[in-house]
Design an enzyme around this catalytic site. Sequence first.
Site, mmCIF file in Angstrom:
data_model
loop_
_atom_site.group_PDB
_atom_site.id
_atom_site.type_symbol
_atom_site.label_atom_id
_atom_site.label_comp_id
_atom_site.label_asym_id
_atom_site.label_seq_id
_atom_site.Cartn_x
_atom_site.Cartn_y
_atom_site.Cartn_z
ATOM 1 N N HIS A 1 -2.262 7.813 -15.940
ATOM 2 C CA HIS A 1 -1.300 8.905 -15.794
ATOM 3 C C HIS A 1 -1.879 10.172 -16.427
ATOM 4 O O HIS A 1 -1.268 10.768 -17.305
ATOM 5 C CB HIS A 1 0.019 8.535 -16.475
ATOM 6 N N HIS B 1 3.154 10.723 -10.456
ATOM 7 C CA HIS B 1 2.957 9.453 -11.150
ATOM 8 C C HIS B 1 1.569 9.394 -11.816
ATOM 9 O O HIS B 1 1.487 9.270 -13.028
ATOM 10 C CB HIS B 1 3.132 8.282 -10.165
ATOM 11 N N GLU C 1 1.057 -3.745 -11.435
ATOM 12 C CA GLU C 1 0.279 -3.143 -10.341
ATOM 13 C C GLU C 1 -0.912 -4.028 -9.962
ATOM 14 O O GLU C 1 -1.910 -3.533 -9.425
ATOM 15 C CB GLU C 1 -0.237 -1.751 -10.754
ATOM 16 N N HIS D 1 -6.154 2.767 -12.984
ATOM 17 C CA HIS D 1 -4.966 3.569 -12.693
ATOM 18 C C HIS D 1 -4.521 4.199 -14.005
ATOM 19 O O HIS D 1 -4.392 3.515 -15.019
ATOM 20 C CB HIS D 1 -3.854 2.681 -12.115
ATOM 21 N N GLU E 1 -20.223 20.609 -10.019
ATOM 22 C CA GLU E 1 -20.287 19.168 -10.301
ATOM 23 C C GLU E 1 -19.323 18.353 -9.444
ATOM 24 O O GLU E 1 -19.570 17.181 -9.172
ATOM 25 C CB GLU E 1 -19.917 18.900 -11.767
HETATM 26 P P1 13P Z 1 2.199 -2.005 -16.267
HETATM 27 O O1 13P Z 1 2.637 -1.899 -17.716
HETATM 28 O O2 13P Z 1 2.898 -3.107 -15.531
HETATM 29 O O3 13P Z 1 0.679 -2.093 -16.177
HETATM 30 O O4 13P Z 1 2.632 -0.672 -15.542
HETATM 31 C C1 13P Z 1 2.163 0.576 -15.967
HETATM 32 C C2 13P Z 1 2.084 1.566 -14.862
HETATM 33 O O5 13P Z 1 1.365 2.533 -14.995
HETATM 34 C C3 13P Z 1 2.864 1.357 -13.640
HETATM 35 O O6 13P Z 1 2.457 2.238 -12.638
HETATM 36 ZN ZN ZN Z 2 1.446 4.035 -13.377
#
Ligand code: 13P
Ligand code: ZN
Length: 270
Positions: free
Chosen positions: A141, A210, A116, A139, A169
């Site tokens: 999850h 995601h 990414e 980024h 908040e």
């Molecule tokens: P990478 O291991 O390439 O960083 O990918 C993880 C991820 O969260 C893809 O969206």
């Molecule tokens: Zn991801």
Amino acid sequence: MQNMLQAPFLLEFCRILDHMYRLGWAERNGGNLSVMLDEGQIAPYLDTKQVLRTLPIRLNVQALAGRFFLVTGTGCYFRNMLHDPQGNCGILRVSPDGCSLQVLWGYEPNGAPTSETLPHLMCHLARLQLDPGHRVVLHTHSPGLLAMTFVHPLDGRSFTRSLWQLNTECIQVFPDGVGVMPWMVGGTNQAAEATATKMRDSRLVVWPHHGVWGAGSTIDETFGLVETAEKHAQLYLSIAHLPRLQHLTDDNLRQIATHFGLTVREGLLV
Ligand code: 13P
Ligand code: ZN
């Protein structure tokens, strides 16, 4: 040269990734982090003239030419960062023509930056154009926000309002709200461009089914931004099945905004 493994910026980077792993936000290699560094920060630890490898990038990012980034490696697990930083992250410089990345440190023995990398660079660019103090793109999850994308309408305005209504908040921490993308395949140029476009309006962008993207000036501030949204996504889910008797009204939210002098993104309040 000083020992890179003792560089404060690297220790802070690895510590927050380890923390995210422990929070359950980072299964396997899920998530990635990039931090823009100044040459003065890294010069004591490496020779910036010594390029170890050069990697192509799919879209031109010449506006970032010469910028340095500490970036997690692709396929790397956040839980391994603290004990093996050089195997799980690295330092890159964008080439003068903006078409490639120069590896200056890390990704040992033959790893590469996150898949990414493009959305990271494009989000950095989008935020830098608005705020010269911008430094960090995250980024992750995180499960609450991810779960919310299955039971909540996927539009940024209502998503933002659902979170803002839960705690005074929230509007203070993200007065620019939350952007929600249509579902797209991660790692594509199209997803990178669309994420960066959303980042111009909101420092939080949700990828349905995601994860989430956050941007800010420091690791703490960016983590805190995502953490606040994530906590309230979990709160939202914990009461979603119960009759709602009250919540913060638009009038309440406006009073908070006035009191704290917040710049609330237009169109989010009635
Ligand atoms: P990478 O291991 O390439 O960083 O990918 C993880 C991820 O969260 C893809 O969206
Ligand atoms: Zn991801």
